[in-house]
Each structure stands twice: as C-alpha cells, then as structure tokens.
Design a protein around this motif. Sequence first.
Motif, PDB file in Angstrom:
ATOM      1  N   VAL A 275       0.878  -1.174   0.000  1.00 25.92           N
ATOM      2  CA  VAL A 275       0.000   0.000   0.000  1.00 25.92           C
ATOM      3  C   VAL A 275       0.915   1.223   0.000  1.00 25.92           C
ATOM      4  O   VAL A 275       1.906   1.249   0.726  1.00 25.92           O
TER       5      VAL A 275
ATOM      6  N   TRP B 109      -3.950   1.278  -2.362  1.00 27.03           N
ATOM      7  CA  TRP B 109      -3.508  -0.109  -2.500  1.00 27.03           C
ATOM      8  C   TRP B 109      -2.787  -0.284  -3.826  1.00 27.03           C
ATOM      9  O   TRP B 109      -3.228   0.229  -4.850  1.00 27.03           O
TER      10      TRP B 109
ATOM     11  N   TYR C 120      -2.347  -9.730  -7.576  1.00 28.54           N
ATOM     12  CA  TYR C 120      -3.353  -8.755  -7.969  1.00 28.54           C
ATOM     13  C   TYR C 120      -2.695  -7.369  -7.978  1.00 28.54           C
ATOM     14  O   TYR C 120      -1.843  -7.091  -7.129  1.00 28.54           O
TER      15      TYR C 120
ATOM     16  N   ASP D 165      -4.721  -0.897 -11.278  1.00 27.60           N
ATOM     17  CA  ASP D 165      -4.565  -0.554 -12.694  1.00 27.60           C
ATOM     18  C   ASP D 165      -3.400   0.405 -12.916  1.00 27.60           C
ATOM     19  O   ASP D 165      -2.737   0.356 -13.955  1.00 27.60           O
TER      20      ASP D 165
ATOM     21  N   TYR E 191       4.273   0.852   1.939  1.00 29.06           N
ATOM     22  CA  TYR E 191       4.118   0.011   3.122  1.00 29.06           C
ATOM     23  C   TYR E 191       3.838  -1.428   2.690  1.00 29.06           C
ATOM     24  O   TYR E 191       3.017  -1.647   1.786  1.00 29.06           O
TER      25      TYR E 191
ATOM     26  N   THR F  49      -8.124  -9.899  -0.193  1.00 31.37           N
ATOM     27  CA  THR F  49      -8.940  -8.710   0.064  1.00 31.37           C
ATOM     28  C   THR F  49      -9.239  -8.507   1.541  1.00 31.37           C
ATOM     29  O   THR F  49      -9.986  -7.599   1.886  1.00 31.37           O
ATOM     30  N   SER F  50      -8.700  -9.320   2.398  1.00 33.37           N
ATOM     31  CA  SER F  50      -9.006  -9.156   3.822  1.00 33.37           C
ATOM     32  C   SER F  50      -8.272  -7.939   4.373  1.00 33.37           C
ATOM     33  O   SER F  50      -7.278  -7.489   3.793  1.00 33.37           O
ATOM     34  N   PRO F  51      -8.753  -7.342   5.468  1.00 34.11           N
ATOM     35  CA  PRO F  51      -8.080  -6.168   6.028  1.00 34.11           C
ATOM     36  C   PRO F  51      -6.666  -6.497   6.486  1.00 34.11           C
ATOM     37  O   PRO F  51      -6.297  -7.649   6.625  1.00 34.11           O
ATOM     38  N   TRP F  52      -5.887  -5.422   6.716  1.00 31.94           N
ATOM     39  CA  TRP F  52      -4.488  -5.572   7.076  1.00 31.94           C
ATOM     40  C   TRP F  52      -4.283  -5.255   8.554  1.00 31.94           C
ATOM     41  O   TRP F  52      -4.533  -4.118   8.977  1.00 31.94           O
TER      42      TRP F  52
END
Lengths: 107, 121
Positions: free
Chosen positions: B37, B47, B59, B62, B95, B105-108
Amino acid sequence: DIQMTQSPSSLSASVGDRVTITCRASQSISNHLNWYQQKPGKAPKLLIYAASSLQSGVPSRFSGSGSGTDFTLTISSLQPEDFATYYCQQSYNTPPTFGQGTKLEIK
Amino acid sequence: EVQLLESGGGLVQPGGSLRLSCAASGFTFTRYAMSWVRQAPGKGLEWVSAISGSGGSTYYADSVKGRFTMSRDNSKNTLYLQMNSLRAEDTAVYYCAKAFSTSATSPWDYWGQGTLVTVSS
C-alpha cells in the motif's frame, strides 16, 4: 472500482467529545468495511474490521456500525492520543479502496 | 511479535527500476496474503498489489499493472515489489501489510514502517 467517500474531510473537536465519522460506498459492500487510524509519519493502524468488530488491543471507546453502503466510526470520548487521520477501506472486492481520510484535530 | 521491515527505497530517475523488500517475522508467513500500500506525500492511502500466501495469485492496481511485479520467497519470509518504468506519480511511501487471512482482500492487521520511493530527475 468501488468509490469510498468519507465525511467530513476534517473535524475539530475537544478532549472528551463524542465524534462520528461517516463513510459511504458507491455500491453495497455488505459489512466488508474497515477503519484505520494514521498518525503523522507512522503506518496506519487497524481499528475496526467487518464494520463493527474491534481489533485486538484497540480501546473500547472506538466503535463501528453500518452495512450496505453507509458506515460510521464513533469515538465515544476523545482522548489526546486520538487526534489523527482516519481512513475507511472496503475489502469487498479487488481493488480494495480507501476513503480520502478524515483529519481529526484538536479544537 | 509480528514485524514487517521494508527496505530498498530511494531516489530513482523516471523510467528507472527499483526493488522493494519486506522481511517478515513473528507469524507463519505462508498462511497469510500480503499487500503493498502506498501513500504519496500529503495524500491518502492507495492499494498497490497483493499476493496470496502460496504466491500463486497476484493482484495489481490498474495504475501499476504491467510495470510492477509482486512476489514472495516463503523460504526467506520475504516479500518483494519489483518496480519498473517508474513515473513521478509513483513517488510515495510504500508500506507492506499483512492480511488478516489468506484472502487477498481481507483487512491488514500489521503494517511495516514504510520505505520512501522518490522518482525524480
């Protein structure tokens, strides 16, 4: 991409105040909404995940609510260490996206 | 204790390349997806990329697709971000962040301290 919109962009408050920050998603994201706190020069810190679950170690004065497209972060009684920038973030799909941030300043 | 330590940032000319590393410790590295990120100076969070625990799926935003490559060496508990064809708009603190779960896609829940990349002539 899902757009996240936070309001307000900045907020002045006093120690002891109750503060609410809102976040709106451009489409329904169920409860896949997370809140982060960031202090100057530091990495973000996860506060709330899945809209309302408090991350381990985070004080209980922080709470989150909402589902679908509208969410809120509430700080029940501001403490001096809470003055920071807050970001919402959707984890419903890729790409994960953030709100523009809400800067919470001391009044 | 979970620790994430980024390195590799610095000053690079437009069109140049840089490789960032993130050394992880304190958790079972292969069990978790990881992300990069970034944050441009005075701006919000963006992200950049994510990778599954096995490294088999990646992933990209763009804005970096086709220029950045994320990888991981699970034998060294290290994450990488190879950045090519760098542009001024890639200037940011980068980061590395550990995901809550195996899902990209889960939180960090843990973040490194960040490494600054400056793209300028």
